[in-house]
Each structure stands twice: as structure tokens, then as C-alpha cells.
Design a protein around this motif. Structure first.
Motif: not given
Length: 354
Positions: A208-215, A227-234, A266-273
Motif C-alpha cells: 500500500n502507499e505506506n509500505s517501506r520495501i527492500l529488495e 514494484i515502481v511501475e505499479k506503486y510509483p510513490q512507494v 538499519t534501524d528503520n525496519l521494513y514493512s516488506h522484503v
């Protein structure tokens, strides 16, 4: 009728080789708009050539060579497009040189570009244009009121005054070159994720728009791009260790935050990997990814089918079961469409972190 060329026709702009004479006039937005429309009409063809379908087929030297040729054609068309846009800008600003005022067709600009690539002197150019099979060039330029070799040279120089080589973006050219180099690249476990698999990963990810993602181990960025093509602001970050692949990710504008994933913190954990990890370091990468996910987050990863029948993965399977992991088999030949194809059978694993 064959054209007789004179390099020293009175009044041509080639009389002084180092001087470009501008004829200021009233802006003509109508002519500018037509040229811009011609330039825009080229974009679909340019995009297709810069990303040839053959580059997505199973990698072979022959296909790679064909793809390189197609991409080179796309780069040439990009330059011709930039020349059209330069002439349009001259009309908009009201400083269109007389030698360019008759240009109204893409073919005329393409002819000037082709001639410019030959690197001929005016004398050599005169000889070239007097050859019968080059009369199409002559006729095209005649319709643009460009009648001799001196005027041709002048027209090319006037355009290049606006479109200097250093002003033409080289980012896409470098990116295309590097992406061709990595087709069939034998580097560790580099098997780029095919589009259909990327699509399924994203479908499962609940982004969702609030997701913080790592690949992690992002490779050439196939998953990240999808991911960027479907959720450009993530909010999306990537990690990659290979220098060539890192450069590709940089050219694509992705946010590189680390090199060697198992040592990345990182101290800033992700909502998605979301990951396609190197299978030679499979467990190390998955366990470390789990540490980087915050409570309520999701891990999506590709694993080899062998995880589910090879005894060496027994502890890992028990770990997956302890977190109620979901698994889904991918089609048998899912990675045959990879730029570095493999027949390894795979599954997707999805895990929610409490």
C-alpha cells in the motif's frame, strides 16, 4: 534530374566555415508544433528498439548481437528526434536560420543526420550526392530548400549548435549497453526474475502507499522495476554487491542503500522484503531478511523446489512451519524466460511477521 552542386554558391552559409549566421524572425508556433508532433510520433518506435523483445528471450550470442544492433538503431532515432525538437525550439524562439526554414519532414532531418555520420568534407560530400543512388537524399533536401553541399554542412552545424553531443543524455545508452552485457552473465546465482514472476510476487505482497520495501540482492532491478511501475510513490530501497549490477540500478534511479546483504543493517525496519535471493546463500539471506522486517510486515521470497524434499533444509522447513509460511509452486519453466535462463524449479514463500 541530377543535381549539380556548387560549394561556393553566392549567399550560402558555408562561405565562412567557423561562422554561423542567425537570421532572426518572428516565432512560428504552428511550424514548431508540427515538428514536435513528428518527434513525438517517433517515441513508440524508439522505445521498442531500445528495449527489443529479443533481449527478453533465452540468451544466445546471436540474439545478443541482434539486440545490440536494434538498440543502436534506437539510439540513432533518439538523436534524429532531438534534432527535430531543436528545430522546433528555434521556430518557437524566433531565431530559425534561413537554411533550416524549409524543413518540414522527419525524412529531411534523418537525411541530414545520416550525412553528418559520414564525416565528409564539402568536396567529398559533393561527390557522394552526385552519385545516382543518393538522389533520394538530394530530392528530400531540395524539398527543404537545401540545394548544395555547403548548405547541407551549414544546416547540420546550425542544428548541432542546439544539440551538442554532451547535451544528449547518455544515461539510456549506458544502461542499454550494460543490460546487454549481463545477458547470459555467469556470476554466482544471477538469474533475473522474469516479468510474470515479478507480477505474482507483487500480487502476494499486499503493498500500500505506506509500505517501506527492500529488495536485497536486487540484481538488475527486475522486481524493483515492477514494484515502481505499479506503486510509483512507494518507499523502496535496494541492496546489491556486483559493481556492474549496482551501476545498472543507479542508472535506473533506484535507491541503493547497501552492498553485501548479510552485513546490511538499519534501524528503520521494513514493512516488506521482496526477494529472489542467491540460492547458494539462501538461508543466510532469508534469515537476515526476517530480522529487517518490522512487526506486521511481510516477507516474500523465491526458493528452489529442493527446499521441500532435501533433508539438508529440514531445520529451515520447521522454521517456516513455525511461522505458518504460505508456499506456492511456480510453473516448471518459470525462469526459462529470464535473461540468464535456468530450468531450476521454484516456489514462492510468503510469511507474516507477528
Amino acid at each position: 534530374m541530377q543535381l549539380s552542386l556548387s560549394l561556393f554558391k553566392a549567399g550560402t552559409q558555408a562561405d565562412t566555415a567557423d561562422t554561423l549566421s542567425f537570421n532572426f524572425n518572428i516565432p512560428n508556433p504552428t511550424k514548431a508544433a508540427k515538428l514536435r508532433e513528428l518527434a513525438a510520433s517517433m517515441q513508440k518506435t524508439i522505445d521498442a528498439k531500445l528495449n527489443p523483445a529479443i533481449g527478453n528471450q533465452r540468451a544466445t550470442k546471436r540474439r545478443k548481437r541482434i539486440a545490440q544492433g536494434i538498440i543502436a538503431e534506437g539510439m540513432e532515432l533518439q538523436t534524429i528526434q532531438s534534432w527535430l525538437l531543436a528545430i522546433a525550439q528555434m521556430w518557437e524562439m524566433g531565431n530559425i536560420p534561413e537554411v533550416l526554414r524549409g524543413i518540414s519532414q522527419k525524412s529531411q532531418v534523418e537525411t541530414l543526420f545520416r550525412i553528418s555520420q559520414q564525416g565528409k568534407t564539402p568536396q567529398e560530400l559533393q561527390e557522394t550526392l552526385n552519385v545516382e543512388y543518393n538522389q533520394d537524399w538530394v530530392n528530400s533536401l531540395n524539398h527543404a530548400s537545401i540545394y548544395n553541399a555547403g548548405e547541407i554542412v551549414s544546416a547540420i552545424r546550425e542544428i548541432q549548435l542546439y544539440v551538442k553531443p554532451q547535451e544528449i543524455s547518455t544515461t539510456q545508452q549506458e544502461l542499454n549497453k550494460l543490460e546487454l552485457e549481463i545477458i547470459g552473465m555467469t556470476w554466482k546465482d544471477f538469474f533475473p526474475t522474469p516479468p510474470d514472476v515479478c507480477k505474482r510476487l507483487i500480487q502476494l505482497a499486499e503493498i500500500n502507499e505506506n509500505s517501506r520495501i527492500l529488495e536485497p540482492s536486487a540484481g538488475s532491478g527486475c522486481i524493483t522495476k515492477a514494484i515502481v511501475e505499479k506503486y510509483p510513490q512507494v518507499d523502496l530501497e535496494v541492496v546489491e554487491i556486483n559493481p556492474t549490477l549496482r551501476r545498472i540500478l543507479e542508472l535506473k534511479g533506484f535507491n541503493l542503500v547497501g552492498r553485501d546483504f548479510p552485513s546490511y543493517t538499519t534501524d528503520n525496519l521494513y514493512s516488506h522484503v521482496i526477494m529472489n535471493p542467491p540460492f547458494s546463500q539462501l538461508l543466510e539471506h532469508i534469515y537476515h531478511a526476517w530480522k529487517l522486517i518490522k512487526s506486521g510486515g511481510i516477507l516474500i521470497t523465491i526458493v528452489p523446489e529442493s527446499v521441500f524434499f532435501n533433508r539438508k533444509y529440514q531445520d529451515f522447513k520447521e522454521w517456516l512451519e513455525s511461522w505458518n509460511a504460505y508456499d506456492e509452486s511456480l510453473p516448471k519453466n518459470a525462469f526459462i524466460k529470464s535473461n540468464n535462463p535456468t530450468g531450476v524449479t521454484t516456489r514462492i514463500i510468503k510469511m507474516h511477521k507477528p
